[in-house]
Motif scaffolding. Structure first.
Motif, short mmCIF file in Angstrom:
data_model
loop_
_atom_site.label_atom_id
_atom_site.label_comp_id
_atom_site.label_asym_id
_atom_site.label_seq_id
_atom_site.Cartn_x
_atom_site.Cartn_y
_atom_site.Cartn_z
N ASP A 74 7.31 58.84 1.87
CA ASP A 74 8.21 58.50 2.97
C ASP A 74 8.99 59.71 3.45
OD1 ASP A 74 7.44 55.90 3.10
OD2 ASP A 74 9.11 55.10 1.96
N GLU A 75 9.57 60.44 2.51
CA GLU A 75 10.38 61.60 2.87
C GLU A 75 9.53 62.72 3.45
OE1 GLU A 75 13.80 63.91 3.36
OE2 GLU A 75 13.57 61.78 2.89
N LEU A 78 8.22 61.90 7.03
CA LEU A 78 9.31 61.93 8.02
C LEU A 78 9.67 63.37 8.37
CD1 LEU A 78 11.36 60.37 9.71
CD2 LEU A 78 12.92 60.45 7.76
N GLN A 300 5.56 55.95 9.59
CA GLN A 300 6.96 55.68 9.31
C GLN A 300 7.42 54.36 9.93
OE1 GLN A 300 9.46 57.19 7.60
NE2 GLN A 300 8.00 58.62 6.69
N SER A 304 8.18 52.37 6.46
CA SER A 304 9.53 52.73 6.04
C SER A 304 10.40 51.49 5.87
CB SER A 304 10.17 53.69 7.05
OG SER A 304 11.48 54.01 6.65
N ASP A 306 13.72 51.80 5.73
CA ASP A 306 14.99 52.16 6.36
C ASP A 306 14.91 51.83 7.85
OD1 ASP A 306 17.23 53.38 7.47
OD2 ASP A 306 17.18 55.07 6.08
N VAL A 309 15.26 54.74 10.31
CA VAL A 309 14.06 55.58 10.40
C VAL A 309 13.02 54.91 11.29
CG1 VAL A 309 12.12 56.56 9.10
CG2 VAL A 309 14.45 56.71 8.19
#
Length: 407
Positions: A74-75, A78, A300, A304, A306, A309
């Motif tokens: 994920d990180e 992104l 994403q 994701s 979040d 995001v």
């Protein structure tokens, strides 16, 4: 003599010259962001260097973040999305700065292109309307896309402070090595500034090239209408020619008008290599980066957890898609209008014309039947089929990432 003339074409545009150019909004937008110098100034060179350092700083931050976050898909995805977007701007900036003479020459060749049929347009309002419409279309398209790109600043930049006010988060790349404790304010400003500069510069160059393609297609459209109006019984009401001319005299006039059309066609075609040379590396860079950004943005937006995001990525996805479509739509219009010149030549009254008219018309048709296809990187044809192919490629990479994420 030709060498001296080419040197004169390559000299830097001045502020006054840019104001007289049909590309004025595009050129001055690139000037605003430190890319297109309209004056001889060391301060402007420092301003350009400042933008380059911002982009390099952001790229370094992103690479370090990817290194420290490796394993967290994920990180990593992104950060890669923002880094690829800024890398696109950095590469296009390097192409521009490396040979600014090429862009100055292109701007002057555009002015020469538009002067080829300016006399005809002045005499015939319908043709002048086509020319003015192309100018308005190029301006409105550039303005709309650049403003839409700018609107992303109000989504990406303040989002960390709005959603997570208690945490010290950065807009794009997080400093995992120090938990964003050192130089937080400076890093926040640098990431926002780099994001704004790189995306505006890269999109500004794309809009400049798209505007030129729109103007080129309009010139081909005007030429096709001129050729189609070569009627045996006189020009149609659009051109207001007399129908009472003697046959021989009218035949001479018709042949003379065809010669002018052939000359205009040759001058228009001679402009295309200048556009092609300038556009090749820029279009190829935009295609490659846009495909990756679409793939990462889809990933994403889908996986994701979040919401902030997901919102940021979903709002950003139309931008790389519009960049791909902008190139493919504009270049495809050029190809179609070039084909329309051949169709117009076939549909005019050549059957009852003189032999020399027919010989000249055969030359025009033979040249016009050669497809006028703009390329990216001298390898990839730019057309509507290319848009579908690139979008399909983005989805294929997205599907691959999805499979990897499920393992």
């Amino acid at each position: 003599m030709d060498h001296v003339q080419e040197k004169d074409l390559e000299r830097n545009l001045t502020w006054t010259e840019s104001g007289q150019s049909v590309l004025k909004p595009n050129i001055r937008h690139l000037y605003l962001f430190g890319l297109w110098p309209l004056c001889e100034s060391r301060l402007f060179n420092l301003y350009t260097f400042y933008g380059f350092i911002l982009g390099l700083w952001n790229l370094t931050e992103c690479l370090l973040t990817i290194y420290f976050a490796w394993g967290d898909m994920d990180e990593v995805t992104l950060v890669m999305m923002s880094s690829v977007s800024n890398l696109n701007g950095l590469i296009q900036m390097m192409f521009f700065v490396y040979d600014r003479r090429l862009y100055n020459s292109l701007a002057r060749h555009v002015a020469a292109l538009l002067s080829v049929q300016s006399d005809v347009c002045d005499r015939h309002p319908p043709l002048a309307a086509i020319f003015r419409s192309s100018q308005r279309r190029a301006f409105r398209l550039s303005l709309a896309l650049l403003l839409f790109m700018f609107s992303q600043c109000f989504v990406w930049f303040p989002m960390p402070r709005i959603v997570y006010p208690e945490q010290r988060l950065l807009p794009f790349a997080q400093h995992a090595w120090d938990n964003n404790t050192n130089f937080y304010g400076l890093s926040y400003f640098a990431q926002c500034a780099a994001g704004l500069w790189m995306t505006q510069m890269s999109f500004g160059i794309d809009c400049l090239l798209a505007s030129i393609m729109i103007l080129l297609a309009a010139q081909l459209d005007i030429l096709a209408r001129r050729i189609l109006a070569l009627k045996n019984d006189g020009y149609n009401e659009t051109f207001e020619y007399s129908k009472k001319r003697p046959g021989a005299r009218f035949s001479d006039t018709m042949y003379s008008d065809l010669c002018l059309c052939v000359e205009s066609h040759q001058k228009i075609l001679s402009f295309v290599p200048h556009l092609q040379i300038t556009m090749n590396p820029v279009a190829m860079t935009s295609f490659g980066c846009s495909v990756l950004i679409i793939c990462l943005g889809l990933f994403q937006s889908t996986f994701s957890e979040d919401f902030s995001v997901v919102f940021k990525c979903a709002s950003f996805l139309p931008i790389p898609c519009s960049r791909l479509y902008l190139y493919c739509w504009a270049a495809n219009n050029v190809t179609e209008q070039a084909e329309a010149v051949s169709a117009a030549a076939y549909n005019c009254s050549w059957m009852d014309a003189s032999e020399r008219f027919k010989r000249a018309m055969r030359i025009l048709v033979s040249r016009a039947q050669k497809p006028l296809v703009l390329m990216a990187g001298y390898l990839y044809p730019i057309n509507r089929e290319a848009f579908l192919t690139l979008v399909n490629a983005s989805y294929s990479y997205y599907a691959l990432l999805s499979q990897m994420n499920k393992r």
